[in-house]
Design a protein around this motif. Structure first.
Motif, PDB file in Angstrom:
ATOM      1  N   PHE A  35       2.107  -8.645  -6.870  1.00  0.00           N
ATOM      2  CA  PHE A  35       1.601  -7.299  -6.086  1.00  0.00           C
ATOM      3  C   PHE A  35       2.664  -6.363  -5.889  1.00  0.00           C
ATOM      4  O   PHE A  35       2.536  -5.283  -6.331  1.00  0.00           O
ATOM      5  CB  PHE A  35       1.185  -7.860  -4.681  1.00  0.00           C
ATOM      6  CG  PHE A  35       0.593  -6.367  -4.092  1.00  0.00           C
ATOM      7  CD1 PHE A  35      -0.372  -5.954  -4.345  1.00  0.00           C
ATOM      8  CD2 PHE A  35       1.378  -6.117  -2.852  1.00  0.00           C
ATOM      9  CE1 PHE A  35      -0.741  -4.803  -3.762  1.00  0.00           C
ATOM     10  CE2 PHE A  35       1.322  -5.016  -2.159  1.00  0.00           C
ATOM     11  CZ  PHE A  35       0.175  -4.176  -2.614  1.00  0.00           C
ATOM     12  N   LEU A  39       2.173  -2.814  -7.530  1.00  0.00           N
ATOM     13  CA  LEU A  39       2.041  -1.777  -6.588  1.00  0.00           C
ATOM     14  C   LEU A  39       3.081  -0.759  -7.216  1.00  0.00           C
ATOM     15  O   LEU A  39       2.869   0.525  -7.201  1.00  0.00           O
ATOM     16  CB  LEU A  39       2.569  -2.062  -5.435  1.00  0.00           C
ATOM     17  CG  LEU A  39       2.756  -1.019  -4.372  1.00  0.00           C
ATOM     18  CD1 LEU A  39       0.975   0.111  -4.299  1.00  0.00           C
ATOM     19  CD2 LEU A  39       2.609  -1.428  -2.922  1.00  0.00           C
ATOM     20  N   LEU A  42       1.673   0.966 -10.304  1.00  0.00           N
ATOM     21  CA  LEU A  42       0.454   2.094  -9.925  1.00  0.00           C
ATOM     22  C   LEU A  42       0.926   3.115  -9.367  1.00  0.00           C
ATOM     23  O   LEU A  42       0.580   4.217  -9.530  1.00  0.00           O
ATOM     24  CB  LEU A  42      -0.295   1.116  -9.050  1.00  0.00           C
ATOM     25  CG  LEU A  42      -1.408   2.261  -8.306  1.00  0.00           C
ATOM     26  CD1 LEU A  42      -2.170   2.759  -9.517  1.00  0.00           C
ATOM     27  CD2 LEU A  42      -2.365   1.124  -7.283  1.00  0.00           C
ATOM     28  N   ARG A  43       2.133   3.116  -8.632  1.00  0.00           N
ATOM     29  CA  ARG A  43       2.634   4.276  -7.910  1.00  0.00           C
ATOM     30  C   ARG A  43       3.289   5.457  -8.820  1.00  0.00           C
ATOM     31  O   ARG A  43       3.454   6.681  -8.737  1.00  0.00           O
ATOM     32  CB  ARG A  43       3.644   4.248  -6.769  1.00  0.00           C
ATOM     33  CG  ARG A  43       2.958   3.389  -5.413  1.00  0.00           C
ATOM     34  CD  ARG A  43       4.125   3.012  -4.535  1.00  0.00           C
ATOM     35  NE  ARG A  43       3.539   2.698  -3.268  1.00  0.00           N
ATOM     36  CZ  ARG A  43       4.214   2.225  -2.159  1.00  0.00           C
ATOM     37  NH1 ARG A  43       5.568   2.151  -2.450  1.00  0.00           N
ATOM     38  NH2 ARG A  43       3.594   1.838  -0.993  1.00  0.00           N
ATOM     39  N   MET A  91      -6.947  -2.919  -6.205  1.00  0.00           N
ATOM     40  CA  MET A  91      -5.834  -2.213  -5.890  1.00  0.00           C
ATOM     41  C   MET A  91      -6.301  -0.762  -6.144  1.00  0.00           C
ATOM     42  O   MET A  91      -6.150   0.143  -5.115  1.00  0.00           O
ATOM     43  CB  MET A  91      -4.454  -2.509  -6.698  1.00  0.00           C
ATOM     44  CG  MET A  91      -4.090  -3.522  -6.562  1.00  0.00           C
ATOM     45  SD  MET A  91      -2.620  -4.016  -7.382  1.00  0.00           S
ATOM     46  CE  MET A  91      -1.332  -2.794  -6.841  1.00  0.00           C
ATOM     47  N   PHE A  95      -6.941   2.525  -3.301  1.00  0.00           N
ATOM     48  CA  PHE A  95      -6.516   3.885  -3.374  1.00  0.00           C
ATOM     49  C   PHE A  95      -7.658   4.932  -3.426  1.00  0.00           C
ATOM     50  O   PHE A  95      -7.271   5.978  -2.829  1.00  0.00           O
ATOM     51  CB  PHE A  95      -5.508   3.968  -4.450  1.00  0.00           C
ATOM     52  CG  PHE A  95      -4.047   3.407  -4.456  1.00  0.00           C
ATOM     53  CD1 PHE A  95      -3.370   4.087  -3.492  1.00  0.00           C
ATOM     54  CD2 PHE A  95      -3.647   2.328  -5.025  1.00  0.00           C
ATOM     55  CE1 PHE A  95      -1.961   3.788  -3.370  1.00  0.00           C
ATOM     56  CE2 PHE A  95      -2.366   1.986  -4.883  1.00  0.00           C
ATOM     57  CZ  PHE A  95      -1.487   2.742  -4.186  1.00  0.00           C
ATOM     58  N   ALA A 242       0.620   4.104   1.866  1.00  0.00           N
ATOM     59  CA  ALA A 242       1.063   4.128   0.356  1.00  0.00           C
ATOM     60  C   ALA A 242       0.644   5.467  -0.042  1.00  0.00           C
ATOM     61  O   ALA A 242      -0.489   5.904   0.249  1.00  0.00           O
ATOM     62  CB  ALA A 242       0.534   3.026  -0.391  1.00  0.00           C
TER      63      ALA A 242
END
Length: 247
Positions: A35, A39, A42-43, A91, A95, A242
């Motif tokens: 994860f 993550l 993805l950011r 995920m 978001f 996030a």
């Protein structure tokens, strides 16, 4: 032993040996390990690029397994690389939910809906085992995105609030429903009741459904929610929200 170590889905003879639905718990801890990497990716990337890269990596893994170990189905569904598209999709949905308001579907959600629909259609047309799992996941993802783009972010009716509550209890229900339902069927069988005609079958199904959901709700109220609140209260510092992905 394999269940205690959470590796039971790695072996065909143990994957379903205690309770059929518990196979996925062997998969979940693997996602917890990767994860942080997902993550971070993805950011720093666009949602479509994130999902496309994860899907490509998963397809490559699935193709490799089918070529080298064609009889080892557990390597496809019991190892994170074979199914990480569904975790990545979850995920993305987490978001996107802050964006979701009725009549104001974000551009990124529409793009993901189109992409997921295309993947599901491609999997249906090819019917190749490499694409089968991705096609099912993409179809579910597309349906949920379509739903997300058309309903209010917060339920406004009693029915909506009830469905939202069942959504909150869904993981507890998932874990406990088979155990509770089969226990009920065993009790009914011991009492001499048999499902020999449509009326009896309907009764057994309804009883299984009600007991399974009641057990799931009880597990949520007595175990999952109190444990979650306890862990949250004991956290040393609040978790920062996030940042939303790049549209």
């Amino acid at each position: 032993g394999t269940h205690l170590l959470f590796i039971h889905s790695w072996f065909g003879e143990t994957a379903y040996s205690l309770c059929s639905v518990w196979w996925s718990m062997s998969l979940e801890w693997q996602y917890y390990l990767i994860f942080p990497l997902l993550l971070g990716f993805l950011r720093k990337s666009r949602p479509a690029a994130f999902f496309g890269t994860v899907a490509a990596a998963s397809l490559l893994y699935r193709w490799s397994v089918i070529q080298v170990f064609p009889e080892s189905g557990q390597l496809l569904w019991g190892v994170f690389a074979g199914r990480m598209t569904e975790f990545a999709a979850g995920m993305l949905l987490a978001f996107l939910i802050p964006y979701a308001t009725a009549g104001n579907a974000p551009r990124v959600a529409r793009k993901l809906f189109a992409g997921a629909s295309a993947l599901a259609l491609a999997a249906l047309l090819t019917r190749h085992p490499v694409f089968t799992e991705l096609g099912r996941q993409s179809a579910v993802f597309a349906v949920f995105l379509g739903f997300l783009m058309r309903v209010p972010a917060a339920p406004r009716t009693a029915l909506g609030r009830g469905l939202a509550f069942l959504g909150e209890t869904s993981y507890s229900t998932y874990l406990i429903h088979t155990v509770a339902g089969k226990a009920l069927l065993a009790v009914l069988a011991a009492a001499g009741l048999q499902a020999l005609h449509p009326v009896s079958i309907t009764f057994f199904f309804a009883a299984y459904f009600l007991v399974a959901h009641a057990a799931g709700i009880a597990c949520f109220l007595l175990v999952e929610r109190p444990a979650t609140r306890l862990l949250t209260a004991r956290a040393k510092r609040p978790v920062a929200a996030a940042p939303l992905p790049v549209a």
